[in-house]
Enzyme design. Structure first.
Site: not given
Length: 194
Positions: A63, A99
């Site tokens: 990701s 993230k």
């Protein structure tokens, strides 16, 4: 009748050699014990520092590609101040996710169909992306980031589960492990993470 065996007394050289051997064993045991205590203390301090101030994490998944890859080992720093663009690690369902910070509390986030992200009406310059995508977005856009929360997104937008999805949502301060600052593995990519 039995004869008594006569015991010979050891010579002075033999006694000196035995005394040296005993002293050497005692000194060796002291040095070994001291070395072990030092190693245990250093290990305990290293674990304490790694746990409290500099957590070391390994990346699993894709990701955050192309910034971070599966298997990368990174160091994070405990911090409470984050800017847009910083990469953070946070707890989510007994896992740690990594993230990028996109928006702060109170800011408005909008994402168009081609994946361009706008914060407060201004398109973000995102040189770390190789492709833009709307991804799994089930929030109503434009979206205002709640108080005391941070809006985060992965760099591989088409596969990242992040704040665009209500399953993950925005990140609260108490969830944050730290800011990612350094990559230690693989050695070929050793250095600061941006």
């Amino acid at each position: 009748m039995k004869k008594k065996k006569s015991q010979e007394l050891p010579t002075l050289d033999v006694m000196e050699a035995e005394l040296k051997r005993v002293k050497y064993r005692r000194r060796y045991a002291r040095v070994l014990r001291s070395t072990l205590y030092t190693l245990i203390t250093v290990a305990a301090v290293a674990v304490l520092v790694a746990t409290l101030w500099l957590p070391v994490l390994q990346i699993h998944g894709s990701s955050m590609t192309p910034t971070l890859y599966d298997g990368n080992i990174i160091v994070s720093v405990k911090d409470s101040e984050f800017e847009s663009g910083d990469i953070i690690a946070f707890y989510y369902n007994n896992k740690i996710l990594v993230k990028r910070v996109i928006a702060q509390p109170g800011e408005w986030v909008n994402i168009d169909e081609d994946g361009t992200v706008y914060v407060n009406g201004v398109a973000l310059d995102e040189p770390y992306l190789t492709e833009k995508a709307l991804g799994e977005c089930n929030i109503e856009l434009p979206y205002q980031v709640p108080a005391a929360k941070i809006f985060v997104m992965g760099d591989h937008r088409s596969v990242s589960a992040d704040s665009r999805n209500t399953a993950v949502g925005c990140v609260a301060e108490e969830q944050i492990v730290g800011k990612i600052v350094f990559r230690v593995w693989p050695l070929a990519q050793f250095g600061p993470v941006g």
